[in-house]
Design an enzyme around this catalytic site. Structure first.
Site, mmCIF file in Angstrom:
data_model
loop_
_atom_site.group_PDB
_atom_site.id
_atom_site.type_symbol
_atom_site.label_atom_id
_atom_site.label_comp_id
_atom_site.label_asym_id
_atom_site.label_seq_id
_atom_site.Cartn_x
_atom_site.Cartn_y
_atom_site.Cartn_z
ATOM 1 N N ASP A 200 -32.897 7.698 95.209
ATOM 2 C CA ASP A 200 -33.902 7.947 94.149
ATOM 3 C C ASP A 200 -35.331 8.161 94.537
ATOM 4 O O ASP A 200 -35.488 8.438 95.702
ATOM 5 C CB ASP A 200 -33.879 7.069 92.762
ATOM 6 C CG ASP A 200 -34.331 5.556 93.899
ATOM 7 O OD1 ASP A 200 -34.641 5.971 94.853
ATOM 8 O OD2 ASP A 200 -34.539 4.394 93.006
ATOM 9 N N ASP B 57 -25.269 4.416 88.089
ATOM 10 C CA ASP B 57 -26.076 3.580 88.980
ATOM 11 C C ASP B 57 -26.325 2.548 88.307
ATOM 12 O O ASP B 57 -26.523 3.124 87.312
ATOM 13 C CB ASP B 57 -27.118 4.618 90.655
ATOM 14 C CG ASP B 57 -28.595 4.493 89.664
ATOM 15 O OD1 ASP B 57 -28.681 5.234 89.006
ATOM 16 O OD2 ASP B 57 -29.072 2.921 89.285
ATOM 17 N N CYS C 124 -5.687 -9.126 90.174
ATOM 18 C CA CYS C 124 -7.443 -8.271 90.451
ATOM 19 C C CYS C 124 -7.277 -8.090 92.538
ATOM 20 O O CYS C 124 -6.967 -9.116 93.006
ATOM 21 C CB CYS C 124 -8.430 -8.909 90.889
ATOM 22 S SG CYS C 124 -10.007 -8.219 91.300
ATOM 23 N N CYS D 168 -9.441 -7.888 94.477
ATOM 24 C CA CYS D 168 -10.516 -8.441 95.350
ATOM 25 C C CYS D 168 -10.726 -9.429 96.096
ATOM 26 O O CYS D 168 -9.515 -10.504 96.368
ATOM 27 C CB CYS D 168 -11.514 -8.169 94.625
ATOM 28 S SG CYS D 168 -11.616 -9.748 93.915
ATOM 29 N N CYS E 297 -10.133 -12.515 94.151
ATOM 30 C CA CYS E 297 -8.895 -13.463 93.430
ATOM 31 C C CYS E 297 -7.643 -13.154 94.249
ATOM 32 O O CYS E 297 -7.261 -14.369 93.761
ATOM 33 C CB CYS E 297 -9.237 -11.400 92.386
ATOM 34 S SG CYS E 297 -10.503 -12.075 91.706
ATOM 35 N N HIS F 160 -15.853 -9.223 93.267
ATOM 36 C CA HIS F 160 -15.820 -9.156 92.351
ATOM 37 C C HIS F 160 -15.564 -8.217 90.993
ATOM 38 O O HIS F 160 -15.240 -7.162 90.408
ATOM 39 C CB HIS F 160 -15.102 -10.814 91.793
ATOM 40 C CG HIS F 160 -14.458 -10.662 90.306
ATOM 41 N ND1 HIS F 160 -12.769 -9.876 90.364
ATOM 42 C CD2 HIS F 160 -14.822 -9.569 89.105
ATOM 43 C CE1 HIS F 160 -12.481 -10.010 88.715
ATOM 44 N NE2 HIS F 160 -13.232 -9.724 88.597
HETATM 45 ZN ZN LIG Z 1 -11.195 -10.016 91.174
#
Ligand SMILES: [Zn+2]
Length: 391
Positions: A103, A277, A315, A317, A320, A346
């Site tokens: 930015d 963003d 999920c 990630c 998870c 997550h």
């Molecule tokens: Zn997750």
């Protein structure tokens, strides 16, 4: 169909334009930058101090980040852009080999710097770190971003809160236009795209005038600034409905700065925005708020201490795949550092997966019909949380 936009530093192709029936302005495209390609609509995690808080570059790749944002103001103050340049540039410094957008520092100068004084040439402010006095001009902001070596630099602007009086917005918008021209004139790297910022607040006339002015300059992309502040979602939608139709035939990407809740992202995509963003997904994660389809879980709640389920079934990630809600709830209560990493992984996975679902829906030409389903998945984040801005 609009021909692709091509410059030395970037290329943007709208691959799936909005349908002719006017049911949505959502579109899908591919933005190609020096360090790689970015599918749009896309969300950029924010790495304020050349790091997305609590994550390694490997974590960032795993959550699906294809581009990140870093803050010119923060890196200028600490560790210093010249130091980063001596050390090989921002990509090498933080070991991130995919695109980076920086930015301009305009927002932080205004929101974080103390004792700021705006004049026609630039802004003088005190560092929020040590009180030292600094001065940002369009030329300096572009020079700092050139030293950092980001894929996309952003022109220096003067943001104001959307609710500011009309004369304040008009004055800042006119100055932003003059600074946009100076920012372009200060451009020094052929491998760095430069985006301009549309201002104009919530006033339709000022917003339309700023859109036409900035779109008339040879920028590689158009930022829609001065939103994601203290306006209501309806006011934001109205401002987008003024700006975006004026860009219907413009081949360049549109980037709404500072928006981060899934519900807000969805509505802005629907109105024709390509890039976003925000610190929001990561910030609320560090506070224990985990985003799941249709809502959120507060892992600081005692009820989760005995819950053996993952935060979100299915999920992919790091959190998870391997850990229970009970374990994460324990880590938060014990203030263990791993809590921040797992929760951030997550929420960014959830956000970037949500954007991927939006892109798939646009590419399948089913986006208008899919909106109710996508809205249900986005859940709701309170207005106060959703408008927390980049710091
Ligand atoms: Zn997750």
């Amino acid at each position: 169909m609009t021909a692709p936009y091509v410059s030395l530093a970037s290329r943007y192709e709208v691959q799936v334009p909005p349908p002719a029936d006017g049911s949505t302005r959502a579109r899908a495209g591919l933005l190609t930058l020096t360090h790689g390609a970015v599918e749009t609509p896309q969300f950029m995690p924010v790495g304020t101090n050349a790091t997305v808080k609590a994550l390694s570059p490997d974590d960032l790749r795993e959550v699906g980040a294809s581009i990140i944002l870093s803050n010119t103001y923060h890196l200028y103050l600490r560790p210093g852009h010249e130091r980063i340049e001596r050390l090989g540039g921002l990509h090498r410094f933080m070991d991130w080999d995919r695109p980076i957008l920086t930015d301009s520092g305009g927002f932080q100068v205004v929101s974080l710097g103390d004792l700021r004084v705006v004049d026609e040439d630039g802004v003088t402010f005190r560092s929020h770190l040590d009180g030292s006095v600094h001065r940002f001009t369009p030329e300096l902001a572009m020079g700092v971003q050139a030293a950092l070596g980001s894929d996309v630099a952003v022109a220096f602007d003067q943001p104001v809160y959307p609710s500011s009086p009309r004369e304040v917005v008009a004055d800042a918008t006119a100055r932003t236009h003059r600074w946009a021209e100076r920012s372009l004139a200060a451009r020094s790297r052929p491998d760095q795209a430069v985006f301009g910022i549309i201002q104009g607040g919530l006033d339709p006339e000022l917003r339309a005038g700023s859109t036409s002015f900035i779109a008339g300059l040879p920028f590689d992309g158009l930022c829609i600034g001065g939103l994601a502040g203290d306006e209501s979602p309806a006011e934001r939608d109205a401002a987008l409905d003024v700006a975006v139709p004026l860009l219907d035939d413009d081949p360049r990407p549109r980037y709404l700065m500072g928006l981060g809740s899934p519900a807000d992202l969805l509505e802005a995509v629907h109105r024709g925005v390509d890039l976003f963003d925000s610190v929001l997904p990561a910030r609320v994660a560090r506070n224990g708020q985990l985003w799941v389809p249709g809502g959120r879980l507060n892992l600081r709640n005692r009820a989760f201490l005995d819950d053996p389920e993952p935060v979100q079934e299915g999920c992919p990630c790091l959190l998870c795949r391997r850990f229970s809600r009970a374990y994460l709830a324990h880590l938060f209560r014990a203030k263990e550092l791993l809590a921040y990493r797992l929760a951030t992984c997550h929420n960014l996975t959830f956000t970037l997966d949500f954007m991927a679902r939006i892109r798939a829906s646009i590419r399948a030409s089913t986006f208008p019909a899919d909106l109710p389903r996508l809205r249900a998945r986005a859940g709701r984040v309170s207005r106060g949380e959703a408008t927390e801005q980049s710091a």
